[in-house]
Design a protein around this motif. Structure first.
Motif, PDB file in Angstrom:
ATOM      1  N   TYR A   1       0.826  -1.210   0.000  1.00  0.00           N
ATOM      2  CA  TYR A   1       0.000   0.000   0.000  1.00  0.00           C
ATOM      3  C   TYR A   1       0.857   1.257   0.000  1.00  0.00           C
ATOM      4  O   TYR A   1       0.349   2.354   0.226  1.00  0.00           O
ATOM      5  N   GLY A   2       2.150   1.098  -0.214  1.00  0.00           N
ATOM      6  CA  GLY A   2       3.043   2.243  -0.324  1.00  0.00           C
ATOM      7  C   GLY A   2       3.715   2.655   0.970  1.00  0.00           C
ATOM      8  O   GLY A   2       4.383   3.689   1.021  1.00  0.00           O
ATOM      9  N   VAL A   3       3.568   1.854   2.019  1.00  0.00           N
ATOM     10  CA  VAL A   3       4.194   2.176   3.307  1.00  0.00           C
ATOM     11  C   VAL A   3       5.458   1.321   3.445  1.00  0.00           C
ATOM     12  O   VAL A   3       5.390   0.147   3.803  1.00  0.00           O
ATOM     13  N   GLU A   4       6.594   1.914   3.151  1.00  0.00           N
ATOM     14  CA  GLU A   4       7.859   1.180   3.243  1.00  0.00           C
ATOM     15  C   GLU A   4       8.342   1.071   4.687  1.00  0.00           C
ATOM     16  O   GLU A   4       9.069   0.142   5.029  1.00  0.00           O
ATOM     17  N   ASN A   5       7.941   2.029   5.512  1.00  0.00           N
ATOM     18  CA  ASN A   5       8.351   2.035   6.919  1.00  0.00           C
ATOM     19  C   ASN A   5       7.109   2.183   7.783  1.00  0.00           C
ATOM     20  O   ASN A   5       6.508   3.256   7.825  1.00  0.00           O
ATOM     21  N   ILE A   6       6.721   1.130   8.468  1.00  0.00           N
ATOM     22  CA  ILE A   6       5.475   1.173   9.245  1.00  0.00           C
ATOM     23  C   ILE A   6       5.565   2.155  10.414  1.00  0.00           C
ATOM     24  O   ILE A   6       4.536   2.544  10.973  1.00  0.00           O
ATOM     25  N   ASN A   7       6.779   2.580  10.779  1.00  0.00           N
ATOM     26  CA  ASN A   7       6.947   3.542  11.866  1.00  0.00           C
ATOM     27  C   ASN A   7       6.944   4.988  11.382  1.00  0.00           C
ATOM     28  O   ASN A   7       7.081   5.910  12.191  1.00  0.00           O
ATOM     29  N   SER A   8       6.782   5.175  10.068  1.00  0.00           N
ATOM     30  CA  SER A   8       6.701   6.524   9.512  1.00  0.00           C
ATOM     31  C   SER A   8       5.247   6.974   9.512  1.00  0.00           C
ATOM     32  O   SER A   8       4.434   6.515   8.703  1.00  0.00           O
ATOM     33  N   THR A   9       4.904   7.879  10.439  1.00  0.00           N
ATOM     34  CA  THR A   9       3.515   8.344  10.501  1.00  0.00           C
ATOM     35  C   THR A   9       3.122   9.078   9.221  1.00  0.00           C
ATOM     36  O   THR A   9       1.959   9.006   8.794  1.00  0.00           O
ATOM     37  N   ALA A  10       4.078   9.760   8.607  1.00  0.00           N
ATOM     38  CA  ALA A  10       3.769  10.483   7.372  1.00  0.00           C
ATOM     39  C   ALA A  10       3.383   9.513   6.262  1.00  0.00           C
ATOM     40  O   ALA A  10       2.405   9.740   5.530  1.00  0.00           O
ATOM     41  N   GLN A  11       4.152   8.420   6.115  1.00  0.00           N
ATOM     42  CA  GLN A  11       3.830   7.430   5.082  1.00  0.00           C
ATOM     43  C   GLN A  11       2.487   6.763   5.343  1.00  0.00           C
ATOM     44  O   GLN A  11       1.681   6.580   4.419  1.00  0.00           O
ATOM     45  N   VAL A  12       2.241   6.410   6.591  1.00  0.00           N
ATOM     46  CA  VAL A  12       0.976   5.742   6.928  1.00  0.00           C
ATOM     47  C   VAL A  12      -0.199   6.686   6.688  1.00  0.00           C
ATOM     48  O   VAL A  12      -1.220   6.297   6.088  1.00  0.00           O
ATOM     49  N   ALA A  13      -0.076   7.936   7.131  1.00  0.00           N
ATOM     50  CA  ALA A  13      -1.156   8.904   6.946  1.00  0.00           C
ATOM     51  C   ALA A  13      -1.431   9.144   5.468  1.00  0.00           C
ATOM     52  O   ALA A  13      -2.595   9.163   5.027  1.00  0.00           O
ATOM     53  N   GLU A  14      -0.374   9.324   4.677  1.00  0.00           N
ATOM     54  CA  GLU A  14      -0.545   9.580   3.246  1.00  0.00           C
ATOM     55  C   GLU A  14      -1.243   8.416   2.563  1.00  0.00           C
ATOM     56  O   GLU A  14      -2.148   8.605   1.739  1.00  0.00           O
ATOM     57  N   ALA A  15      -0.850   7.186   2.911  1.00  0.00           N
ATOM     58  CA  ALA A  15      -1.457   6.013   2.284  1.00  0.00           C
ATOM     59  C   ALA A  15      -2.927   5.872   2.682  1.00  0.00           C
ATOM     60  O   ALA A  15      -3.782   5.544   1.847  1.00  0.00           O
TER      61      ALA A  15
END
Length: 615
Positions: free
Chosen positions: A267-281
């Protein structure tokens, strides 16, 4: 004799480090004289915190008064141990800061059982918590020796652990290896070991004076020392670790963390600890994320992700929306990684030579006095989980018994606020949440109505607002607000009592006093938390008194852990029914006219068997 000098509050103090038999004779004569004048301050230096691990060492034992300390190098063996033991065995009274740690260290590594030391100990950390349980980040003084010394004795009192960390670095050591590897004769090491007992000796009369000034009863001080001793006995006993199962679980959790991290990556989240990546996805998937952090970033914490995954805070399905697969994957991967490091690996690394683990039981952890279990934090496990609990076993030939108070928070609330209708329902043995739902919604209430009323009841105790209760129950906020309003109309005593507690707190420097006399400081902008503090504190003292009653009944050898309002025990399988009933009896009593009751459940050999495991 080595000698180090320092100044505390403008006064010169001396730290002596015996080097031979002649020096030890001087130490012994001093100790005999000092012990006649009052409690000797006592402390230890060790290789770390894992008291029961195979390579653990006791390095020094130090004794002190307000102006003199002797640091005895236990690690040198021979006469050094002999003389230290003479004082440990013969001194009438000691003052120790955080006594359970030193009780366990000296019991395990010096052969002085806590049953001998505890009756002779005043724990200044307990006294400090009774004066003010808050830590510095909460607006309090703190219960550590450094902040207490800086506040009450000398603002320039050394931060011994912090300063020693700098020494460790200068020697090419880390904080983790420094306590084990710093040379025994290092002057800073010995200076600070001695200063701790001098500061401990000075802080005792100050704290006693404060408790007297504040009107904190001797009975409460003695009670807390009894609870600390009981918890230390449980920690010393420990629990059997199923090594084979735990190693298999460790591998399975590693695989699960990797598997769900891979799902998140799709789903485009390479780092599950990155809140920015999780929020964007999540936003790209069409989710509405309305909550923000203090810095203005989109919030995607555990609570938000659980709601998107259609789960409550205990990971139970809510059934109110379609489960978001990315939120589920991030949660599963994070949880597996955390459980592996915090539980499986901690168990394996911390097991003693007998295959037992010894979780730390903190008898006075929270502001309200609630106990906690750390190393690892077993009280934070979801109520539905059995995987981690399956690692811990009853003794050979034993089974696990869990005895839990029945709705203790609501019973305590009914007692403290004298809630008439609630007390009548409890006395009649009626399910309180059904009773409340009937009052709020009428006889035709549904399971959903009961769930909302249960959430409102616990929200009243824990200070949860409609947003939090809605998230936990899956109910619309408007439904929660309706139930809350009706709840307070059918139980008007709760709001009246809360308002009285708040008025009393405002009139006494924002401190509310519990039914047992415990001082509970409130935050001025969270005065509404007074209900939570009063109920949680009284519930904790219900458990504490029950533990004392259990010891009087001869049950302490079977007790293993206090978990929230539950006591876990390992009992012989052939006597399980009888001992379970006895534990229930000890946890059943009257609180201000409200019956407090408990129910025991007998499982198999593992703690997890009480939660669905098959062993």
């Amino acid at each position: 004799m080595q000698q180090h000098q320092h100044r505390i509050a403008g006064e010169e103090v001396n730290i002596f480090v015996p080097q031979d038999r002649v020096d030890l004779d001087v130490f012994l004569e001093w100790a005999r004289s000092a012990a006649m004048a009052g409690p000797l301050a006592l402390d230890t230096e060790t290789t770390g915190l894992d008291i029961f691990s195979p390579n653990y060492r006791l390095r020094t034992v130090q004794f002190g008064t307000r102006d003199t300390a002797f640091v005895v190098h236990w690690e040198r063996g021979g006469h050094f141990q002999e003389y230290a033991l003479r004082v440990l065995r013969n001194a009438h009274n000691f003052t120790i800061h955080n006594a359970p740690f030193d009780w366990l260290v000296l019991g395990e590594h010096a052969g002085i059982p806590l049953e001998s030391l505890a009756p002779r100990t005043i724990d200044t950390k307990i006294l400090a918590a009774l004066v003010d349980p808050r830590q510095p980040m909460e607006g309090g003084i703190g219960t550590g020796l450094k902040p207490l010394s800086a506040y009450y004795i000398d603002p320039t009192s050394p931060d011994t652990q912090g300063d020693l960390t700098a020494v460790f670095r200068s020697l090419g050591l880390t904080k983790a290896t420094g306590w084990r590897s710093i040379p025994l004769g290092h002057p800073t090491y010995n200076l600070y070991a001695g200063l701790d007992v001098i500061l401990g000796s000075r802080i005792l009369p100050i704290l006693v004076s404060e408790l007297d000034r504040l009107g904190v009863r001797d009975a409460l001080r003695q009670y807390e020392h009894e609870i600390a001793r009981i918890c230390a006995v449980m920690q010393r006993t420990g629990m059997v670790l199923d090594d084979e199962y735990t190693r298999e679980l460790d591998a399975a959790l590693a695989a699960e963390a990797e598997e769900f991290a891979a799902v998140a990556a799709r789903y485009g989240v390479e780092n599950i600890n990155s809140t920015a990546q999780v929020a964007e996805a999540l936003l790209g998937m069409g989710e509405r994320l309305t909550e923000r952090t203090a810095s203005g970033a989109v919030k995607v914490d555990k609570a938000v992700l659980l709601a998107l995954a259609d789960r409550n805070m205990q990971w139970e399905p809510l059934g109110v929306r379609r489960r978001n697969p990315l939120a589920e994957a991030v949660l599963r991967s994070k949880r597996a990684g955390k459980w592996r490091s915090a539980y499986a690996q901690t168990f394996l690394d911390g097991a003693d030579l007998r295959g037992r683990v010894h979780p730390n039981i903190n008898s006075l952890q929270a502001r309200t006095g609630r106990m906690s279990v750390t190393g690892p934090a077993l009280q934070t496990l979801p109520s539905s989980d059995w995987m981690i609990r399956r690692c811990l076993l009853a003794d050979e030939g034993h089974v696990m018994v869990s005895t839990d108070f029945a709705a203790v928070e609501m019973c305590v609330l009914a007692a403290l606020a004298d809630v008439k209708r609630m007390k009548e329902a409890i006395a009649a043995g009626i399910d309180l949440h059904n009773f409340t739902a009937g009052l709020v919604y009428g006889e035709g209430f549904t399971k959903a109505h009961r769930k909302i009323c249960k959430g409102v009841g616990f929200g009243t105790v824990y200070g949860g607002g409609p947003v939090t209760i809605a998230r936990q129950t899956g109910a619309p906020e408007d439904d929660v607000r309706f139930a809350q309003a009706k709840y307070h109309r059918v139980y008007p005593e709760i709001k009246r009592t809360a308002q009285r507690w708040q008025r009393e707190a405002y009139a006494s420097g924002m401190v509310t006093v519990s039914v047992t006399g415990r001082r509970l400081p409130l935050d001025r902008d969270r005065a509404y938390a007074v209900v939570n503090y009063q109920v949680q504190s009284a519930a904790r003292d219900c458990l504490g008194q029950a533990m004392i009653t259990m010891e009087e009944a001869g049950l302490l050898p079977y007790l293993r852990l206090p978990i929230h309002d539950e006591v876990l025990a390992s009992v012989p399988a052939t006597e399980a029914e009888e001992l379970a009933r006895e534990i229930e009896r000890c946890m059943t009593f009257d609180l201000m006219g409200v019956p407090i009751s408990a129910e025991a459940e007998i499982g198999g050999r593992s703690w997890g068997s009480l939660y669905g495991a098959d062993y």
